[in-house]
Design an enzyme around this catalytic site. Structure first.
Site, PDB file in Angstrom:
ATOM      1  N   ASP A  86      33.922  81.376  85.180  1.00  0.00           N
ATOM      2  CA  ASP A  86      34.527  80.061  84.971  1.00  0.00           C
ATOM      3  C   ASP A  86      33.504  78.947  85.210  1.00  0.00           C
ATOM      4  OD1 ASP A  86      37.162  78.544  84.698  1.00  0.00           O
ATOM      5  OD2 ASP A  86      36.424  77.721  86.585  1.00  0.00           O
ATOM      6  N   GLU A  90      23.504  97.647  88.349  1.00  0.00           N
ATOM      7  CA  GLU A  90      23.575  98.751  89.325  1.00  0.00           C
ATOM      8  C   GLU A  90      24.657  99.745  88.918  1.00  0.00           C
ATOM      9  OE1 GLU A  90      24.635  96.854  92.987  1.00  0.00           O
ATOM     10  OE2 GLU A  90      22.702  95.804  93.131  1.00  0.00           O
TER      11      GLU A  90
END
Ligand code: BGC
Length: 552
Positions: A217, A269
């Site tokens: 956002d 990751e």
């Protein structure tokens, strides 16, 4: 492992590039416990419906604990579920149910501001100026003999000022804090490493729970230049306007990209890497950095959503957006609706250029929207959009052809845009009215009771149960279009074809053509096998305001 939509279990790390993402606005989707607010179990209960749409992912607008001062974009705790909307166990159950049917999930991350009920902000108010607690936000002394004037004249997105003065427990006025949106949304201080670390924890928290992607956002606002003397507002573009060169003290500053490069290392990751899409108010020339593979991977472009019903406007918009995405080696995003704008079926029922705020303030009476025309155009625009290379974002209810509710009475309006701007702007509640699932019942099947925003009597005409299985319904058209898109989706190339002036015509590399007649006069249908049409064809003629897909 999430089954791929194709039925295989291999994971395509580029799945997001051409995904269809369905936005759920949780408190208005489905209410499972009759409290008038939609909730997570309500969404889980509708997973088969989402599956029936053939969407690739669902994006949940905020469902975190919140006072709903800005519809949930005021977050009290980034790593929990609002008790009115469910529990973390309900969230896990929703993720599992979606993954079971091959639908991925995005959550909304709101990093620019927390809510004023966040434990950090409460601690900051209790702490002294200059304390570590206050350093997580942006506190400044006021101007004037007694600090009674805000530190500067910067306006907020929702109202007159982006500063609010604090009051101590004994009633004494104190420092001011910065909030680019509502006062209930204090801006976080992204110059503070603790803020960075906390958001990494939040990203991992949701990624570890199986979240596939993040919608970021207000991604362009995090870094600010608050060096003094402050630049007076006249010398900078309006807070709500796009800067073009990174020089604005509040918007789209270059330093913001360091944050997203770090986030990318966190996403990578995971296997497959988590994905993200930036909501970044940056001009096309600067949007690519957010969308690059080193940062968030994708950035919304809102140009299609702002396009007028006009063949040339659509074509130019598409060309610009494709070029912008190519420049950053990303794929384009397309959207016609979301929780911040007037619903597409109403926009296209109004004359081009209508001032939508004035229209809302007149409760939809000036001008009166032509509902049939709006729906016809919205159906045609949807098919055009779904044929484009890139990802498409749909807003809940769009698949029902749901119009805006422009005449919500003032006393029910909750949007801070309305509340903070003294009624000068009506705000976004009219597109956030809960979904009608059934033609009858107290809240048209949304829940067993009422709904948090009133649903007009005519909502029943758009109900899911009325459209389900009904030939020609908008819901069935969306389903057919999404199924066909999934079957035909190919590389990201697009070839333009020249037709009459009012036509936008292109094809993908496997012979899939999309032909939209924006005009009122019929246009000749080129040769090919017709796959789908947004309105009935007249022999070899494509009627006005219609999209047809065909294969050559
Ligand atoms: C969201 C809005 C919200 C604002 C502040 C926007 O970009 O889409 O709904 O009011 O951010 O968080």
């Amino acid at each position: 492992m999430i089954p791929e939509p194709s039925g295989t279990t291999s994971i395509d790390p580029h799945w997001w590039r051409q995904a269809v993402v369905y936005q759920v606005y949780p408190r208005s989707f489905a209410d499972s416990n009759a409290d008038g607010l939609g909730d997570l179990p309500g969404i889980t209960g509708r997973v088969q419906y989402l599956r029936s749409l053939s969407v690739d992912a669902v994006w949940l607008s905020p469902f975190y604990p919140s006072a709903l001062a800005d519809g949930g974009y005021d977050v009290d705790n980034y790593r929990d579920v609002d008790p009115r909307l469910g529990t973390l166990a309900d969230f896990d159950a929703l993720v599992a149910a979606l993954h079971d049917v091959g639908i991925r999930i995005f959550v909304d991350i709101v990093p620019n501001h927390s809510s004023d009920r966040h434990e950090w902000f409460r601690a900051a108010l209790d702490a002294a100026p200059g304390s570590a607690e206050r350093e997580r936000y942006i506190f400044r002394d006021g101007r004037g003999d007694h600090g009674e004037l805000p530190p500067n004249d910067w306006p907020g997105h929702f109202g007159p000022s982006s500063w609010t003065r604090t009051t101590g427990p004994d009633g004494t006025p104190g420092q001011w804090y910065l909030h680019l949106f509502a006062p209930e949304q204090p801006d976080l201080n992204w110059d503070n490493p603790e803020v960075h670390a906390d958001f990494i924890t939040t990203l991992r928290f949701w990624a570890d729970r199986g979240v596939d992607g993040f919608r970021v956002d207000a991604a362009h606002l995090l870094k600010k230049d608050l060096s003094e003397p402050y630049r007076p507002v006249e010398t900078i573009s309006e807070v709500s306007r796009y800067p073009t060169d990174g020089s604005h003290p509040l918007l789209d500053r270059d330093e913001v990209h360091d944050i997203y490069r770090t986030w990318r290392s966190v996403f990578d990751e995971y296997s497959p890497p988590r994905v993200a899409v930036a909501e970044a108010g940056a001009p096309p020339s600067r949007r690519g950095r957010y969308a690059s593979a080193e940062e968030l991977g994708q950035a919304f472009n809102f140009e299609l959503l702002e396009a007028q019903w006009d063949a040339r406007d659509f074509r130019e918009t598409i060309e610009t957006c494709l070029a912008t995405a190519r420049a950053s080696d990303s794929s384009s995003t397309w959207t016609l609706s979301n929780h911040d704008v007037v619903r597409v079926a109403s926009r296209f029922g109004l004359p081009n250029g209508t001032d939508l705020n004035q229209w809302l303030l007149s409760a939809g009476t000036e001008p009166v929207a032509d509902a049939a025309r709006g729906l016809r155009r919205a159906r045609a625009a949807m098919m055009l959009m779904l044929a484009l290379p890139g990802s498409a974002y749909l807003f809940q209810g769009e698949e029902l052809g749901l119009p805006e509710v422009p005449d919500l009475p003032p006393e029910v309006l909750r949007d801070p845009i309305w509340l903070r701007d003294a009624g000068a702007r009506k705000g976004r509640d009219g597109c956030r009215v809960p979904l009608p699932w059934a033609a009858d019942g107290p809240s048209f099947g949304f829940g067993a009771n009422g709904a948090h925003l009133p649903m007009p009597a005519w909502f029943g005409d758009y109900a899911v149960d009325k459209q389900d299985g009904a030939g020609g319904s908008t819901l069935e058209l969306y389903r057919a279009a999404l199924r066909t898109r999934r079957a035909l989706q190919s590389t990201e190339s697009l070839e333009w074809h020249e037709g009459p002036d009012d036509v936008v015509w292109f094809s993908r590399d496997n012979g899939w053509h999309s032909f939209t007649n924006f005009g009122l006069e019929p246009a000749a249908l080129p040769a090919g096998e017709v796959l789908l049409s947004s309105a009935a064809l007249h022999g070899q003629q494509v009627p006005g305001e219609t999209t047809v897909w065909f294969r050559v």
